[in-house]
Scaffold this motif. Structure first.
Motif, PDB file in Angstrom:
ATOM      1  N   VAL A  75     -89.784  42.128  72.114  1.00 33.92           N
ATOM      2  CA  VAL A  75     -88.684  41.606  71.300  1.00 33.92           C
ATOM      3  C   VAL A  75     -88.372  40.158  71.686  1.00 33.92           C
ATOM      4  O   VAL A  75     -88.215  39.286  70.813  1.00 33.92           O
ATOM      5  CB  VAL A  75     -87.425  42.483  71.460  1.00 33.92           C
ATOM      6  CG1 VAL A  75     -86.210  41.808  70.826  1.00 33.92           C
ATOM      7  CG2 VAL A  75     -87.645  43.858  70.845  1.00 33.92           C
ATOM      8  N   ILE A  76     -88.307  39.891  72.984  1.00 35.38           N
ATOM      9  CA  ILE A  76     -87.996  38.533  73.450  1.00 35.38           C
ATOM     10  C   ILE A  76     -89.096  37.556  73.043  1.00 35.38           C
ATOM     11  O   ILE A  76     -88.820  36.412  72.658  1.00 35.38           O
ATOM     12  CB  ILE A  76     -87.781  38.522  74.971  1.00 35.38           C
ATOM     13  CG1 ILE A  76     -86.606  39.413  75.367  1.00 35.38           C
ATOM     14  CG2 ILE A  76     -87.565  37.097  75.471  1.00 35.38           C
ATOM     15  CD1 ILE A  76     -85.279  39.013  74.755  1.00 35.38           C
ATOM     16  N   GLU A  77     -90.342  37.978  73.100  1.00 29.67           N
ATOM     17  CA  GLU A  77     -91.448  37.127  72.635  1.00 29.67           C
ATOM     18  C   GLU A  77     -91.244  36.735  71.178  1.00 29.67           C
ATOM     19  O   GLU A  77     -91.411  35.566  70.802  1.00 29.67           O
ATOM     20  CB  GLU A  77     -92.779  37.874  72.759  1.00 29.67           C
ATOM     21  CG  GLU A  77     -93.351  37.954  74.160  1.00 29.67           C
ATOM     22  CD  GLU A  77     -94.641  38.751  74.181  1.00 29.67           C
ATOM     23  OE1 GLU A  77     -95.215  39.006  73.107  1.00 29.67           O
ATOM     24  OE2 GLU A  77     -95.072  39.133  75.276  1.00 29.67           O
ATOM     25  N   GLU A  78     -90.892  37.708  70.351  1.00 30.24           N
ATOM     26  CA  GLU A  78     -90.750  37.461  68.922  1.00 30.24           C
ATOM     27  C   GLU A  78     -89.602  36.491  68.650  1.00 30.24           C
ATOM     28  O   GLU A  78     -89.728  35.567  67.835  1.00 30.24           O
ATOM     29  CB  GLU A  78     -90.518  38.776  68.187  1.00 30.24           C
ATOM     30  CG  GLU A  78     -90.817  38.722  66.716  1.00 30.24           C
ATOM     31  CD  GLU A  78     -92.280  38.480  66.407  1.00 30.24           C
ATOM     32  OE1 GLU A  78     -92.552  37.802  65.387  1.00 30.24           O
ATOM     33  OE2 GLU A  78     -93.148  38.937  67.176  1.00 30.24           O
ATOM     34  N   LEU A  79     -88.479  36.695  69.314  1.00 30.13           N
ATOM     35  CA  LEU A  79     -87.343  35.794  69.142  1.00 30.13           C
ATOM     36  C   LEU A  79     -87.683  34.388  69.628  1.00 30.13           C
ATOM     37  O   LEU A  79     -87.275  33.392  69.012  1.00 30.13           O
ATOM     38  CB  LEU A  79     -86.130  36.326  69.899  1.00 30.13           C
ATOM     39  CG  LEU A  79     -85.547  37.654  69.411  1.00 30.13           C
ATOM     40  CD1 LEU A  79     -84.454  38.145  70.356  1.00 30.13           C
ATOM     41  CD2 LEU A  79     -85.007  37.532  67.990  1.00 30.13           C
ATOM     42  N   SER A  80     -88.433  34.289  70.718  1.00 25.68           N
ATOM     43  CA  SER A  80     -88.775  32.981  71.288  1.00 25.68           C
ATOM     44  C   SER A  80     -89.785  32.229  70.441  1.00 25.68           C
ATOM     45  O   SER A  80     -89.829  30.991  70.492  1.00 25.68           O
ATOM     46  CB  SER A  80     -89.305  33.158  72.717  1.00 25.68           C
ATOM     47  OG  SER A  80     -88.339  33.776  73.538  1.00 25.68           O
ATOM     48  N   ARG A  81     -90.600  32.949  69.688  1.00 22.69           N
ATOM     49  CA  ARG A  81     -91.502  32.273  68.745  1.00 22.69           C
ATOM     50  C   ARG A  81     -90.700  31.505  67.714  1.00 22.69           C
ATOM     51  O   ARG A  81     -91.098  30.437  67.262  1.00 22.69           O
ATOM     52  CB  ARG A  81     -92.395  33.298  68.040  1.00 22.69           C
ATOM     53  CG  ARG A  81     -93.538  33.820  68.871  1.00 22.69           C
ATOM     54  CD  ARG A  81     -94.306  34.890  68.123  1.00 22.69           C
ATOM     55  NE  ARG A  81     -95.008  34.361  66.949  1.00 22.69           N
ATOM     56  CZ  ARG A  81     -95.662  35.117  66.076  1.00 22.69           C
ATOM     57  NH1 ARG A  81     -95.691  36.437  66.233  1.00 22.69           N
ATOM     58  NH2 ARG A  81     -96.276  34.564  65.042  1.00 22.69           N
ATOM     59  N   ALA A  82     -89.550  32.061  67.343  1.00 30.56           N
ATOM     60  CA  ALA A  82     -88.685  31.394  66.370  1.00 30.56           C
ATOM     61  C   ALA A  82     -87.895  30.276  67.015  1.00 30.56           C
ATOM     62  O   ALA A  82     -87.769  29.183  66.454  1.00 30.56           O
ATOM     63  CB  ALA A  82     -87.740  32.415  65.739  1.00 30.56           C
ATOM     64  N   ASP A  83     -87.357  30.526  68.214  1.00 29.61           N
ATOM     65  CA  ASP A  83     -86.595  29.503  68.921  1.00 29.61           C
ATOM     66  C   ASP A  83     -86.427  29.940  70.370  1.00 29.61           C
ATOM     67  O   ASP A  83     -85.911  31.036  70.637  1.00 29.61           O
ATOM     68  CB  ASP A  83     -85.221  29.294  68.277  1.00 29.61           C
ATOM     69  CG  ASP A  83     -84.460  28.153  68.912  1.00 29.61           C
ATOM     70  OD1 ASP A  83     -84.591  27.009  68.440  1.00 29.61           O
ATOM     71  OD2 ASP A  83     -83.744  28.397  69.901  1.00 29.61           O
ATOM     72  N   ALA A  84     -86.833  29.080  71.310  1.00 31.46           N
ATOM     73  CA  ALA A  84     -86.799  29.436  72.726  1.00 31.46           C
ATOM     74  C   ALA A  84     -85.378  29.642  73.237  1.00 31.46           C
ATOM     75  O   ALA A  84     -85.131  30.513  74.083  1.00 31.46           O
ATOM     76  CB  ALA A  84     -87.498  28.358  73.553  1.00 31.46           C
ATOM     77  N   SER A  85     -84.422  28.856  72.750  1.00 30.03           N
ATOM     78  CA  SER A  85     -83.040  29.014  73.201  1.00 30.03           C
ATOM     79  C   SER A  85     -82.488  30.384  72.815  1.00 30.03           C
ATOM     80  O   SER A  85     -81.765  31.026  73.584  1.00 30.03           O
ATOM     81  CB  SER A  85     -82.157  27.911  72.615  1.00 30.03           C
ATOM     82  OG  SER A  85     -82.453  26.656  73.187  1.00 30.03           O
ATOM     83  N   VAL A  86     -82.837  30.845  71.613  1.00 24.47           N
ATOM     84  CA  VAL A  86     -82.394  32.168  71.177  1.00 24.47           C
ATOM     85  C   VAL A  86     -83.036  33.245  72.053  1.00 24.47           C
ATOM     86  O   VAL A  86     -82.373  34.211  72.462  1.00 24.47           O
ATOM     87  CB  VAL A  86     -82.739  32.399  69.692  1.00 24.47           C
ATOM     88  CG1 VAL A  86     -82.466  33.850  69.292  1.00 24.47           C
ATOM     89  CG2 VAL A  86     -81.932  31.452  68.818  1.00 24.47           C
ATOM     90  N   GLY A  87     -84.322  33.084  72.367  1.00 20.88           N
ATOM     91  CA  GLY A  87     -84.983  34.024  73.260  1.00 20.88           C
ATOM     92  C   GLY A  87     -84.337  34.051  74.633  1.00 20.88           C
ATOM     93  O   GLY A  87     -84.176  35.116  75.245  1.00 20.88           O
ATOM     94  N   TRP A  88     -83.948  32.885  75.112  1.00 17.14           N
ATOM     95  CA  TRP A  88     -83.348  32.776  76.451  1.00 17.14           C
ATOM     96  C   TRP A  88     -81.990  33.471  76.508  1.00 17.14           C
ATOM     97  O   TRP A  88     -81.739  34.287  77.403  1.00 17.14           O
ATOM     98  CB  TRP A  88     -83.219  31.313  76.836  1.00 17.14           C
ATOM     99  CG  TRP A  88     -82.793  31.074  78.247  1.00 17.14           C
ATOM    100  CD1 TRP A  88     -81.514  31.061  78.723  1.00 17.14           C
ATOM    101  CD2 TRP A  88     -83.637  30.812  79.377  1.00 17.14           C
ATOM    102  NE1 TRP A  88     -81.509  30.793  80.071  1.00 17.14           N
ATOM    103  CE2 TRP A  88     -82.795  30.640  80.499  1.00 17.14           C
ATOM    104  CE3 TRP A  88     -85.012  30.691  79.537  1.00 17.14           C
ATOM    105  CZ2 TRP A  88     -83.284  30.351  81.778  1.00 17.14           C
ATOM    106  CZ3 TRP A  88     -85.508  30.403  80.816  1.00 17.14           C
ATOM    107  CH2 TRP A  88     -84.663  30.242  81.912  1.00 17.14           C
ATOM    108  N   VAL A  89     -81.078  33.156  75.568  1.00 17.89           N
ATOM    109  CA  VAL A  89     -79.750  33.769  75.617  1.00 17.89           C
ATOM    110  C   VAL A  89     -79.833  35.262  75.309  1.00 17.89           C
ATOM    111  O   VAL A  89     -79.006  36.049  75.801  1.00 17.89           O
ATOM    112  CB  VAL A  89     -78.754  33.068  74.661  1.00 17.89           C
ATOM    113  CG1 VAL A  89     -78.567  31.614  75.044  1.00 17.89           C
ATOM    114  CG2 VAL A  89     -79.173  33.198  73.206  1.00 17.89           C
ATOM    115  N   SER A  90     -80.830  35.668  74.535  1.00 16.85           N
ATOM    116  CA  SER A  90     -81.035  37.097  74.291  1.00 16.85           C
ATOM    117  C   SER A  90     -81.449  37.804  75.573  1.00 16.85           C
ATOM    118  O   SER A  90     -81.023  38.937  75.845  1.00 16.85           O
ATOM    119  CB  SER A  90     -82.087  37.306  73.200  1.00 16.85           C
ATOM    120  OG  SER A  90     -81.653  36.781  71.960  1.00 16.85           O
ATOM    121  N   THR A  91     -82.272  37.147  76.363  1.00 18.68           N
ATOM    122  CA  THR A  91     -82.683  37.687  77.656  1.00 18.68           C
ATOM    123  C   THR A  91     -81.481  37.897  78.569  1.00 18.68           C
ATOM    124  O   THR A  91     -81.321  38.959  79.185  1.00 18.68           O
ATOM    125  CB  THR A  91     -83.682  36.731  78.334  1.00 18.68           C
ATOM    126  OG1 THR A  91     -84.915  36.748  77.609  1.00 18.68           O
ATOM    127  CG2 THR A  91     -83.952  37.127  79.779  1.00 18.68           C
TER     128      THR A  91
END
Length: 357
Positions: free
Chosen positions: A63-79
Motif C-alpha cells: 500500500v505504501i509503495e502505491e501511495l508513494s508512486r503518486a507522491d512520496a510525501s503522501v507515502g511518508w505521512v501514511s507510514t
C-alpha cells in the motif's frame, strides 16, 4: 491483494494531481487526509478487536509503495500514521481502548528524539520542550514525544539520563512552522518513529523509496516516448538501443529492490506471528536489506533524472521532485547507519561493533 491496496490505487490519480500543491503548501491537504482515512490507510495495523484491519507487513508495504508512486510525501505521512497503534501500545490498556473508542482511524505524529524535559509531578510528568521531525503533525489526533526525566534540575539519574515518552491530544501542542526543506516538503515535519527504526516503520520507509523509484522510472519512460534530443535532430530516446538497455536495467533494479523488501516484510511478519525475537544476525540481515533497498532506489532515481537530460530540470517535470524526495527519504537513520560492517563481522565470526539499535 488487500482491499486497502485497491483503494490506494484508486486514490493515486487524485494524489498525483495534487502533488504540486502538496509541495507548495508543505503539507497534505485536509481533503486528501480525509480520503486516506476513508480508504483505511490509518487502520491497517490497528487490531481487529478495535475495529482495524490488522494487515500483514507485506500488505502494508504494498500500500505504501502505491501511495508513494503518486507522491512520496503522501507515502511518508501514511507510514507515520499507519504506525500509530505501535505508539499507543506503549500506553496502559485502558488508555489504548479509550483512544480507539470512537473508531480505528486515529493518527499520531511526533518524535522519538528526547529533546525535552519530563518533570515529575503528582500523578505523572509534565513535559516541556521542542521536538523536531514530527511528520504529519498538522493532521494528527495525538502527538507523542520523548524527554529526559529531570529531578531537582538534573536530567541524570544514577549517571544515566532516564527517558520517558508522552502522548497528548494534538490540540495542546503548539506547532512551529519550520519545515523549509529540499525534499518531502509535504510531510509537515515541524518540531513539536513503540516504533523503533527497526520496527515496522523501517519497512514502510523503504517502501516509500521503492515507490518513488518506480515513479521515476515511469516518468522517464513517458519522456522517452516523445523526446527527440537536440531539438528533434535525433530520433526519439525510446528508439535508441543504448537507452533501451538503460531502461531495462533500471526496471530490473526496481524489481530487485521490491523483491528484497517484500521478502524482508514477509520474514518480519512470520517472526512476529510466531512470537520470535530478532537475534543479532537476523537483526543485521534486516538492517542490511533495508539499507540496500534504499541504495538501489536512490540509484534508480538518480539515473532516471540524469537520462531525462534538460527535461528533468523544469519544475513541470515530476522527476526533479522525485530526486529531492528520494534523497530526503534516505537521510533517515535506517538508511544512513552502517549495518554492513557489523553484518560482515558477524558472518566472518568476528566481534560486531557499531550497531546503533
Amino acid at each position: 491483494m488487500s482491499v486497502t491496496l485497491d483503494r490506494a490505487r484508486d486514490l493515486a490519480p487524485m494524489i498525483a494531481a495534487q502533488s504540486a500543491a502538496i509541495e507548495a503548501e508543505r503539507r497534505v491537504p485536509a481533503s486528501l487526509i480525509a480520503a486516506l482515512r476513508e480508504a483505511g490507510i490509518f487502520r491497517m495495523y490497528v487490531p481487529r478487536t478495535h475495529g482495524g484491519d490488522e494487515l500483514s507487513s507485506l500488505e502494508v508495504v504494498q500500500v505504501i509503495e502505491e501511495l508513494s508512486r503518486a507522491d512520496a510525501s503522501v507515502g511518508w505521512v501514511s507510514t507515520i500514521g499507519a504506525n500509530s497503534p505501535a505508539i499507543f501500545a506503549l500506553l496502559p490498556p485502558t488508555t489504548y481502548d479509550a483512544i480507539y473508542a470512537n473508531g480505528p482511524d486515529v493518527i499520531q505524529a511526533g518524535s522519538l528524539v528526547p529533546r525535552g524535559r519530563a518533570i515529575p509531578v503528582a500523578g505523572g510528568y509534565r513535559f516541556t520542550g521542542q521536538w523536531p521531525f514530527a511528520s504529519g503533525c498538522d493532521h494528527a489526533d495525538y502527538c507523542m514525544f520523548a524527554a529526559f526525566v529531570e529531578q531537582d534540575g538534573d536530567p541524570a539519574v544514577g549517571g544515566r539520563p532516564e527517558v520517558r515518552f508522552g502522548v497528548v491530544p494534538a490540540g495542546v501542542v503548539e506547532i512551529l512552522d519550520t519545515w523549509y526543506v529540499s525534499g518531502l516538503k509535504g510531510t509537515s515535519s515541524h518540531p513539536l518513529d513503540r516504533v523503533r527504526p527497526l520496527g515496522r516503520l523501517g519497512l514502510e520507509l523503504a517502501a516509500v523509496a521503492v515507490g518513488t523509484a518506480q515513479a521515476a522510472l515511469e516518468d522517464l519512460i513517458e519522456i522517452a516516448t516523445t523526446k527527440k534530443p537536440l531539438g528533434g535532430l535525433l530520433k526519439r530516446l525510446a528508439e535508441e538501443p543504448v537507452f533501451q538497455h538503460t531502461v531495462g536495467g533500471l526496471d530490473a533494479d526496481v524489481r530487485t529492490a521490491r523483491t528484497l523488501l517484500h521478502e524482508t516484510a514477509t520474514r518480519d511478519y512470520q517472526r512476529a506471528t510466531a512470537g520470535e525475537d530478532l537475534d543479532q544476525r537476523a537483526l543485521l540481515e534486516r538492517l542490511t536489506a533495508l539499507k540496500r533497498v534504499g541504495e538501489i532506489a536512490t540509484a534508480v532515481v538518480d539515473r532516471a533524472y540524469h537520462e531525462a537530460g534538460t527535461t528533468g530540470l523544469f519544475e513541470s517535470s515530476p522527476l526533479q521532485r522525485r530526486l529531492r524526495d528520494i534523497h530526503a527519504v534516505v537521510q533517515h537513520v535506517v538508511f544512513t547507519s552502517d549495518s554492513f560492517t557489523p553484518a560482515g563481522a558477524t558472518l566472518l565470526g568476528e566481534p560486531a561493533s557499531g550497531i546503533l539499535f
